[in-house]
Design an enzyme around this catalytic site. Structure first.
Site, PDB file in Angstrom:
ATOM      1  N   ARG A  84      72.758  60.370  45.313  1.00 31.62           N
ATOM      2  CA  ARG A  84      73.204  61.163  46.587  1.00 31.62           C
ATOM      3  C   ARG A  84      72.384  60.831  47.825  1.00 31.62           C
ATOM      4  O   ARG A  84      72.786  61.025  48.744  1.00 31.62           O
ATOM      5  CB  ARG A  84      73.080  62.682  46.105  1.00 31.62           C
ATOM      6  CG  ARG A  84      74.242  63.131  44.949  1.00 31.62           C
ATOM      7  CD  ARG A  84      73.603  64.735  44.339  1.00 31.62           C
ATOM      8  NE  ARG A  84      74.431  65.022  43.549  1.00 31.62           N
ATOM      9  CZ  ARG A  84      75.531  65.674  43.715  1.00 31.62           C
ATOM     10  NH1 ARG A  84      75.754  66.294  44.921  1.00 31.62           N
ATOM     11  NH2 ARG A  84      76.362  66.278  42.765  1.00 31.62           N
ATOM     12  N   LYS A 116      70.108  55.836  25.638  1.00 34.67           N
ATOM     13  CA  LYS A 116      70.154  57.399  25.021  1.00 34.67           C
ATOM     14  C   LYS A 116      69.505  58.471  26.154  1.00 34.67           C
ATOM     15  O   LYS A 116      68.885  57.952  27.034  1.00 34.67           O
ATOM     16  CB  LYS A 116      68.951  57.491  23.894  1.00 34.67           C
ATOM     17  CG  LYS A 116      67.696  57.246  24.202  1.00 34.67           C
ATOM     18  CD  LYS A 116      66.905  57.094  22.946  1.00 34.67           C
ATOM     19  CE  LYS A 116      65.368  56.951  23.000  1.00 34.67           C
ATOM     20  NZ  LYS A 116      64.922  58.214  23.930  1.00 34.67           N
ATOM     21  N   HIS A 159      64.638  54.326  17.825  1.00 37.34           N
ATOM     22  CA  HIS A 159      63.663  53.355  17.778  1.00 37.34           C
ATOM     23  C   HIS A 159      62.994  53.126  16.337  1.00 37.34           C
ATOM     24  O   HIS A 159      62.857  51.886  15.732  1.00 37.34           O
ATOM     25  CB  HIS A 159      62.303  53.766  18.591  1.00 37.34           C
ATOM     26  CG  HIS A 159      62.677  54.140  20.053  1.00 37.34           C
ATOM     27  ND1 HIS A 159      63.654  53.414  20.796  1.00 37.34           N
ATOM     28  CD2 HIS A 159      62.152  55.010  20.962  1.00 37.34           C
ATOM     29  CE1 HIS A 159      63.605  53.936  21.748  1.00 37.34           C
ATOM     30  NE2 HIS A 159      62.924  54.824  22.008  1.00 37.34           N
TER      31      HIS A 159
END
Ligand code: BG6
Length: 485
Positions: free
Chosen positions: A51, A154, A245
């Site tokens: 923005r 993620k 992981h």
């Protein structure tokens, strides 16, 4: 030995969420390091989208404000950065826009090179709720051709169902072959070395099974606590670290040799490992897993009732011919004694010790330790005779394959993001997760989450974690490698 650098094709990389923490700490420094290494072509462009740039004066052009933001980020986070190269900063541009505003998109298109003339990659460093919005707008504005890549990270969902919904929103605009799901652990040097070590050395393969390997310990310990990770409360260690992981490390350790070093061949084998994991559900969650929360976490998180685990340990079994009988112990946690990530493959003891019972108890056996951080290294623990006269005593020594020593000081270890970003531009998906792997991982994780009840036990910050994690191994007559060892 000097690392070879092969420049990638000219590209436009559009980064959504460009003023966020990930971009400041990891992406900009990684791009800059590749620029300095001569891998990022001089005509490549990085277009930030957000923005606006926080703290920028209204009269400053947005691109200038973003360059200034980038310069400060590089000064703070790029390794050995002195004077930041102005030519690199000149490759940065910025589009101040609200991605939900359909009218704003044409200005982004105007900033990109002609479609088809260069690689286009879109990096979504934003909340997954925006994936669908951005993917849809990219398609509607003709910004994403068949060769465009989309990069996501993620959290790609908080359980199997929500991960499916996130995936559907991505697939609405992109083919699976265009989607790059980052698990930055796969970009770490030692993690890739794990594959080379296993599949390029004849020495290890005959030993790489339950016949010779007693158990495997995979540890990712951090000393940091919450440190501004706002998403963490309600996520916890299992979703944040184990689902991705640690499971990926397990897969690379346990997988069968793929026929070729190719993205899909490797990802097929990794998925098979996850699917072979013995389910942990219901009452088994109490015996096969352990949780913990560091004392003080609730205050850090601003929720005095929090049940979020900051530590998780599991005993996983890969039920296939190679691994039946060899448990894989996983643990990860925040605010632990030391920052250390490693895969320790512990071999079985000799079947009969000729050195007598007393000495035999000193024999702690061979272990191959692959350390990802802090200092990347591979060591093989051997038992030798303690030098000197007077009796025969055994002792352990590490056979050290520390890269810096073996390869020479000029070989710097690149950050995982350096490799992963260049792989996106090259179109190499080997080190990225395919959706079926992710789906299989959530299918294994969901029942564990469902089985956990009540608040996790507390552990002291700076400790080795909760006692419950020790019990997980001592029941099997084993113990964790000490983090401070
Ligand atoms: C991230 C987690 O994926 O990995 C963080 O979300 C964690 O909670 C981080 O701190 C650890 O990464 P690294 O590369 O520092 O081991």
């Amino acid at each position: 030995m000097v690392a070879r650098t092969i420049p990638v094709a000219p590209f436009d990389l559009v980064v959504f969420g460009a003023t966020g923490d990930l971009v400041r700490r990891r992406l900009l420094p990684a791009l800059y390091m590749r620029w300095r290494a001569g891998q990022m072509p001089p005509t490549a462009r990085v277009v930030g989208v957000a923005r606006g740039v926080p703290g920028a004066a209204a009269e400053t052009p947005a691109a200038d404000a973003f360059r200034d933001f980038a310069r400060r980020a590089l000064e703070e986070f790029a390794p050995a950065a002195d004077e930041i190269d102005a030519d690199f900063l000149a490759r940065l541009d910025f589009a101040a826009m609200d991605v939900r505003d359909a009218a704003a998109w044409s200005s982004l298109g105007a900033r990109l090179g002609e479609a088809g003339s260069r690689v286009r990659a879109f990096y979504l460093s934003v909340a997954p709720e925006l994936f669908g919005v951005i993917g849809g707008a990219l398609a509607a504005n003709g910004l994403a051709d068949g060769g465009a890549r989309i990069v996501v990270e993620k959290p790609l969902g908080h359980d199997r169902a929500s991960a499916g919904a996130v995936n559907d929103s991505l697939r609405a605009g992109f083919e699976e072959s265009q989607i790059y799901r980052i698990d930055h652990y796969l970009g770490k040097e030692t993690v890739q070395n794990l594959m080379v070590l296993r599949f390029a050395n004849a020495l290890l393969e005959p030993l790489w099974s339950a016949r010779s390997i007693d158990h495997v310990q995979i540890s990712v310990a951090e000393t940091v606590g919450l440190e501004g990770r706002d998403y963490y409360e309600g996520t916890g260690a299992l979703r944040d670290m184990v689902q991705n992981h640690l499971l990926q490390l397990l897969c690379l350790t346990a997988m069968e040799p793929p026929a070729r070093f190719e993205a899909d061949a490797i990802r097929d084998e990794k998925r098979k490992v996850i699917q072979a994991l013995a389910p942990i559900a219901g009452a088994a969650t109490a015996t096969e897993t352990a949780r913990g929360q560091y004392a003080g976490y609730r205050e850090d998180a601003g929720n005095l009732e929090s049940r979020t685990e900051t530590f998780a340990a599991l005993r996983a079994e890969v039920r296939n011919a190679r691994w039946s009988g060899t448990p894989f112990y996983l643990r990860t946690g925040k605010r632990l004694a030391r920052r250390v990530s490693e895969v320790a493959v512990v071999f079985r003891d000799v079947p009969h010790s000729i050195f007598g019972e007393e000495r035999h108890s000193d024999l702690r056996g061979n272990a191959l330790i692959m350390r990802l951080q802090p200092d990347e290294a591979i060591t093989l623990r051997m038992t030798i005779k303690e030098p000197g006269p007077g009796g025969l005593r055994l002792t352990e020594v590490p056979l050290d394959m520390t890269f810096a020593e073996a390869l020479g000081p000029e070989v710097a270890m690149p950050d995982a993001y350096e490799r992963l970003l260049m792989d996106v531009i090259r179109g190499n998906q080997t080190l990225f997760m395919r959706y079926d792997e992710l789906d299989a991982a959530w299918s294994w994780i969901d029942p564990i989450l469902a089985g956990w009840e009540g608040a996790p036990p507390l552990y002291e910050p700076g400790s080795e974690g909760p006692g419950e994690a020790d019990a997980l191994l001592s029941r099997d007559g084993r113990r964790w490698r000490r983090l401070t060892e």
